[in-house]
Design an enzyme around this catalytic site. Structure first.
Site, PDB file in Angstrom:
ATOM      1  N   ARG A 269       0.853  -1.197   0.000  1.00 14.62           N
ATOM      2  CA  ARG A 269       0.000   0.000   0.000  1.00 14.62           C
ATOM      3  C   ARG A 269       0.888   1.247   0.000  1.00 14.62           C
ATOM      4  O   ARG A 269       0.570   2.255  -0.621  1.00 14.62           O
ATOM      5  CB  ARG A 269      -0.938   0.006   1.221  1.00 14.62           C
ATOM      6  CG  ARG A 269      -1.652   1.342   1.384  1.00 14.62           C
ATOM      7  CD  ARG A 269      -2.891   1.306   2.276  1.00 14.62           C
ATOM      8  NE  ARG A 269      -2.801   0.414   3.391  1.00 14.62           N
ATOM      9  CZ  ARG A 269      -2.156   0.656   4.540  1.00 14.62           C
ATOM     10  NH1 ARG A 269      -1.525   1.806   4.719  1.00 14.62           N
ATOM     11  NH2 ARG A 269      -2.132  -0.239   5.503  1.00 14.62           N
TER      12      ARG A 269
ATOM     13  N   TYR B 260     -17.712  17.286 -14.265  1.00  8.68           N
ATOM     14  CA  TYR B 260     -18.141  15.887 -14.372  1.00  8.68           C
ATOM     15  C   TYR B 260     -19.184  15.573 -13.277  1.00  8.68           C
ATOM     16  O   TYR B 260     -19.006  15.953 -12.115  1.00  8.68           O
ATOM     17  CB  TYR B 260     -16.900  14.982 -14.235  1.00  8.68           C
ATOM     18  CG  TYR B 260     -17.216  13.534 -14.075  1.00  8.68           C
ATOM     19  CD1 TYR B 260     -17.925  12.845 -15.054  1.00  8.68           C
ATOM     20  CD2 TYR B 260     -16.816  12.823 -12.944  1.00  8.68           C
ATOM     21  CE1 TYR B 260     -18.229  11.502 -14.907  1.00  8.68           C
ATOM     22  CE2 TYR B 260     -17.108  11.484 -12.789  1.00  8.68           C
ATOM     23  CZ  TYR B 260     -17.823  10.832 -13.774  1.00  8.68           C
ATOM     24  OH  TYR B 260     -18.128   9.500 -13.618  1.00  8.68           O
TER      25      TYR B 260
ATOM     26  N   ASP C 182      -8.585  19.579 -13.268  1.00 10.23           N
ATOM     27  CA  ASP C 182      -8.862  18.225 -13.757  1.00 10.23           C
ATOM     28  C   ASP C 182      -8.536  18.244 -15.256  1.00 10.23           C
ATOM     29  O   ASP C 182      -9.265  18.821 -16.058  1.00 10.23           O
ATOM     30  CB  ASP C 182     -10.341  17.886 -13.510  1.00 10.23           C
ATOM     31  CG  ASP C 182     -10.698  16.473 -13.979  1.00 10.23           C
ATOM     32  OD1 ASP C 182      -9.983  15.934 -14.838  1.00 10.23           O
ATOM     33  OD2 ASP C 182     -11.709  15.938 -13.491  1.00 10.23           O
TER      34      ASP C 182
ATOM     35  N   LYS D  84      -9.071   7.403 -18.857  1.00 12.57           N
ATOM     36  CA  LYS D  84      -9.357   8.001 -20.149  1.00 12.57           C
ATOM     37  C   LYS D  84      -8.088   8.017 -21.027  1.00 12.57           C
ATOM     38  O   LYS D  84      -7.569   6.977 -21.324  1.00 12.57           O
ATOM     39  CB  LYS D  84      -9.950   9.397 -19.925  1.00 12.57           C
ATOM     40  CG  LYS D  84     -11.053   9.418 -18.842  1.00 12.57           C
ATOM     41  CD  LYS D  84     -12.262   8.620 -19.214  1.00 12.57           C
ATOM     42  CE  LYS D  84     -13.250   8.266 -18.126  1.00 12.57           C
ATOM     43  NZ  LYS D  84     -13.317   8.969 -16.898  1.00 12.57           N
TER      44      LYS D  84
HETATM   45  C1  LIG Z   1     -13.390  14.901 -16.264  1.00 12.25           C
HETATM   46  C2  LIG Z   1     -13.486  13.685 -15.381  1.00 12.25           C
HETATM   47  N1  LIG Z   1     -12.948  13.721 -14.144  1.00 12.25           N
HETATM   48  C3  LIG Z   1     -13.010  12.666 -13.313  1.00 12.25           C
HETATM   49  C4  LIG Z   1     -13.659  11.507 -13.685  1.00 12.25           C
HETATM   50  C5  LIG Z   1     -13.734  10.360 -12.723  1.00 12.25           C
HETATM   51  O1  LIG Z   1     -12.826   9.371 -13.074  1.00 12.25           O
HETATM   52  P1  LIG Z   1     -13.008   7.803 -12.743  1.00 12.25           P
HETATM   53  O2  LIG Z   1     -14.188   7.325 -13.519  1.00 12.25           O
HETATM   54  O3  LIG Z   1     -11.705   7.212 -13.190  1.00 12.25           O
HETATM   55  O4  LIG Z   1     -13.218   7.690 -11.288  1.00 12.25           O
HETATM   56  C6  LIG Z   1     -14.236  11.425 -14.946  1.00 12.25           C
HETATM   57  C7  LIG Z   1     -14.920  10.187 -15.352  1.00 12.25           C
HETATM   58  O5  LIG Z   1     -15.600  10.121 -16.356  1.00 12.25           O
HETATM   59  C8  LIG Z   1     -14.147  12.546 -15.815  1.00 12.25           C
HETATM   60  O6  LIG Z   1     -14.702  12.529 -17.037  1.00 12.25           O
END
Ligand SMILES: Cc1ncc(COP(=O)(O)O)c(C=O)c1O
Length: 383
Positions: free
Chosen positions: A50, A102, A174, A199
């Site tokens: 971990r 998101y 982000d 992604k």
């Molecule tokens: C812009 C953005 N940030 C964060 C996330 C969250 O990521 P995760 O699905 O890997 O938890 C997403 C998921 O679609 C996203 O599109």
């Protein structure tokens, strides 16, 4: 090996040395939970997985080099990364957030973190005046997405970094939608970048993960502590898949950029499409900003079909584009934000930010552009 070499070179080599015991050019998947110690208190820097794992360390160093940051922290998912960032705040603190963020981020902030006396204000962070008006004495963090999901609105990274720095507000970006190939917020003054590595960084739709990249020593120390204390770590297999993914990030992003632009132009010229959202179009209200802060305009495009029935008809007829959540993989995906990614956002807020019932989102993969256009042509022909 940080900023001296080019992006594609760093993507392939940063954080990775041939395996010292065998010479394997690819970093092994250290699928272990613990490490044998030679004697009490005598070990090779690894005690428990971990806390430390060599595959995870390699991907952390790799993505940190791509974002131009001092340290990376690989997390179990993008949401785990955002949850960890929130631990930089304390009860009573206030955060300003991009309004069409998101849906899962909105859900985490509103349904979970409000219970811990954190306060959130959602504004169009593309409009500086709205950001300035939202600042309160207890504002400690500005959390933005640019481009946003799914309307692809932009925020000016350099300007927001300046506003945040002057007011001692931590500026978090982000960068999932753009990837570090397209934009590097730390270079423009952001304090922290987060990714859903699920992604573009992974890029092959075969792993869920998150990453935090930080530059400030105090943040790094705290985030390292929290990564171990909370334990929302990325497993070695998933860390390895991201490492495999970033090797081709530069060429993949060039192909995503080309297909994104190609599909945006095709949709703009289509008589059944009411509106197209893509920062590469000269009609995008922030096209000049896009040219300034992005290298290419990405693979995400949204378009309005006018109604839920129209959106359903198109989504029901695509063959090559796959109806699925997520984005950033080599294969093209198509989705319906209002009922899929943004279902947890209240309808009034959805409408205010343009996530109408007729809106369809495409994550352009790296297939041949003509095949994608052919598929959309036949799908739109039902309208
Ligand atoms: C812009 C953005 N940030 C964060 C996330 C969250 O990521 P995760 O699905 O890997 O938890 C997403 C998921 O679609 C996203 O599109």
């Amino acid at each position: 090996m940080k900023n001296q070499q080019g992006f594609a070179t760093r993507a392939i080599h940063a954080g990775q040395e041939p395996d010292p015991s065998t010479g394997a050019i690819i970093t092994p998947i250290y699928q272990t939970s613990t490490y044998v110690q030679e004697a009490l208190g005598k070990h090779k820097g690894y005690e428990y997985a971990r806390t430390q794992n060599p595959t995870r360390s390699a991907v952390e160093a790799n993505v940190a080099a791509l974002e131009g940051g001092k340290a990376g922290f690989a997390c179990a998912s993008g949401m785990a990364a955002i949850g960890s960032i929130a631990t930089l705040l304390q009860a009573g603190d206030h955060m300003i957030v991009t309004d069409n963020t998101y849906g899962g981020t909105y859900r985490l902030f509103e349904r979970v973190l409000r219970r811990y006396q954190l306060d959130f204000t959602y504004v169009d962070t593309g409009d500086e005046a709205q950001v300035l008006a939202a600042i309160k004495p207890n504002t400690k963090m500005l959390f933005i997405e640019t481009p946003t999901n799914p309307i692809l609105r932009l925020s000016d990274l350099a300007r927001l970094a300046d506003i945040s720095r002057k007011r001692n507000i931590k500026f978090v970006v982000d960068n999932t939608f753009a990837s570090p190939y397209i934009q590097r917020p730390l270079d423009l003054g952001a304090d922290i970048v987060i990714h859903s590595t699920t992604k573009y960084l992974n890029g092959h739709s075969d792993g869920v993960g998150g990453m935090i990249i930080a530059n400030n020593d105090a943040d790094i120390e705290w985030l390292r502590f929290v990564q171990n204390a909370e334990g929302a770590i990325l497993g070695p297999m998933d860390a390895w898949l991201v490492l495999r993914g970033t090797k081709t990030l530069a060429v993949r992003m060039q192909a995503h950029n080309a297909n994104g632009m190609g599909l945006a132009e095709f949709l703009t010229g289509h008589p059944k499409v009411q509106k197209v959202y893509y920062p590469g179009l000269t009609t995008h209200p922030q096209h000049e900003l896009a040219k300034r802060q992005m290298r290419g305009f990405g693979g995400m495009i949204s378009f309005d079909t006018g109604s839920l029935d129209n959106a359903k008809a198109v989504l029901g007829r695509v063959r090559l584009l796959a109806l699925a959540e997520s984005l950033g993989g080599v294969e093209s995906l198509i989705s319906h934000p209002a009922t899929m990614t943004h279902a947890s956002v209240p309808e009034a807020m959805r409408n205010a930010i343009g996530v109408t019932d007729g809106l369809v989102r495409i994550s352009a993969g790296i297939e041949d552009l003509d095949d994608l256009k052919d598929d959309l042509t036949q799908a739109l022909s039902v309208l």
